[in-house]
Write a protein that holds these residues in place. Sequence first.
Motif, PDB file in Angstrom:
ATOM      1  N   CYS A   1       1.053  -1.162   0.033  1.00 57.93           N
ATOM      2  CA  CYS A   1      -0.018  -0.067  -0.161  1.00 57.93           C
ATOM      3  C   CYS A   1       1.050   1.175   0.082  1.00 57.93           C
ATOM      4  N   GLU A   2       0.861   2.062  -1.149  1.00 58.89           N
ATOM      5  CA  GLU A   2       1.682   3.071  -1.221  1.00 58.89           C
ATOM      6  C   GLU A   2       1.629   4.067  -0.011  1.00 58.89           C
TER       7      GLU A   2
ATOM      8  N   LYS B   1     -12.609   0.738 -14.983  1.00 60.39           N
ATOM      9  CA  LYS B   1     -11.748   1.570 -15.807  1.00 60.39           C
ATOM     10  C   LYS B   1     -11.082   0.992 -16.949  1.00 60.39           C
TER      11      LYS B   1
ATOM     12  N   GLY C   1      -5.508  -4.036  -7.808  1.00 59.79           N
ATOM     13  CA  GLY C   1      -4.680  -3.120  -8.077  1.00 59.79           C
ATOM     14  C   GLY C   1      -3.182  -3.661  -7.659  1.00 59.79           C
ATOM     15  N   ARG C   2      -2.808  -4.857  -7.233  1.00 64.59           N
ATOM     16  CA  ARG C   2      -1.588  -5.370  -7.095  1.00 64.59           C
ATOM     17  C   ARG C   2      -1.059  -5.877  -8.262  1.00 64.59           C
ATOM     18  N   LYS C   3      -0.946  -5.057  -9.235  1.00 64.40           N
ATOM     19  CA  LYS C   3      -0.420  -5.711 -10.669  1.00 64.40           C
ATOM     20  C   LYS C   3       0.948  -6.120 -10.584  1.00 64.40           C
TER      21      LYS C   3
ATOM     22  N   GLN D   1      -2.600  -2.430 -18.679  1.00 64.85           N
ATOM     23  CA  GLN D   1      -1.362  -2.673 -17.733  1.00 64.85           C
ATOM     24  C   GLN D   1      -1.233  -1.251 -17.237  1.00 64.85           C
ATOM     25  N   GLN D   2      -1.589  -0.174 -17.890  1.00 68.89           N
ATOM     26  CA  GLN D   2      -1.269   1.033 -17.784  1.00 68.89           C
ATOM     27  C   GLN D   2      -2.520   1.748 -16.890  1.00 68.89           C
ATOM     28  N   THR D   3      -3.371   0.984 -16.779  1.00 69.87           N
ATOM     29  CA  THR D   3      -4.762   1.564 -16.274  1.00 69.87           C
ATOM     30  C   THR D   3      -4.653   1.224 -14.755  1.00 69.87           C
ATOM     31  N   ASP D   4      -5.155   2.219 -14.105  1.00 68.46           N
ATOM     32  CA  ASP D   4      -5.456   1.972 -12.315  1.00 68.46           C
ATOM     33  C   ASP D   4      -6.881   1.023 -12.176  1.00 68.46           C
TER      34      ASP D   4
ATOM     35  N   SER E   1     -10.288   2.791  -6.158  1.00 67.51           N
ATOM     36  CA  SER E   1     -10.073   4.110  -6.068  1.00 67.51           C
ATOM     37  C   SER E   1     -10.272   4.711  -7.732  1.00 67.51           C
TER      38      SER E   1
END
Length: 213
Positions: A27-28, A145, A186-188, A206-209, A213
């Motif tokens: 988690c950032e 998304k 989201g844990r790509k 791969q570039q999409t969140d 969130s």
Amino acid sequence: MTRHAQSERLQLCDELDRLGPDEPTLCEGWDTRDLAAHLLVREHRPDLTAGRFVPFLAGHLEKEQAKIAHGDYAALVDRVRRGAPVWNPMAHPKVDEVTNLIEFFVHHEDARRAQPGWEPRELSPQLSGKLWTALKRSARLMFRKAPTGIVLIAEGQGRHAARLPDEHGTVVLRGTAAELVLYAYGRKSVARVEFEGDADDIAALQQTDLGIS
């Protein structure tokens, strides 16, 4: 009823105890103490959780959660281990299983997979089945998304169309139910999944969140 959410809670708390308060997580911006504080706030402080969705309340949530995070770490983890208070519907085993299985599974992996040398756990077929069922319930939200159609294929579980294609094609994601859950949430960077589809579509995905969130 097997309580998989309770098992993941207890294993996560054991991992938090083992790691201590200052280890990284996936988690950032959160270390292990911040992760434990988040879990406590989620079940014990509904007055603060609005800050996750209402921008002008976010500062209050961050301040109070940080205060909790920097208290007695062992006591904090122990409170998470004991579960939701009796007034919270999540204290009921059936509600706990529905609302907390993914939460505690993903955060368990957030703690585990941020450490060097991790490997995927061997999960029981029963837990894998529960994760797959939970993912199918949430997949449309998690992949909302995505710039492509999405089909999930879980080893030993089946397939699920998470998002229909529009102007782009469809990307197929293959893996265990556990790895697909981690990717969807989201844990790509740590999710061990395989892709099938057009290379540009895969790159765009791969570039999409993803996630809530």
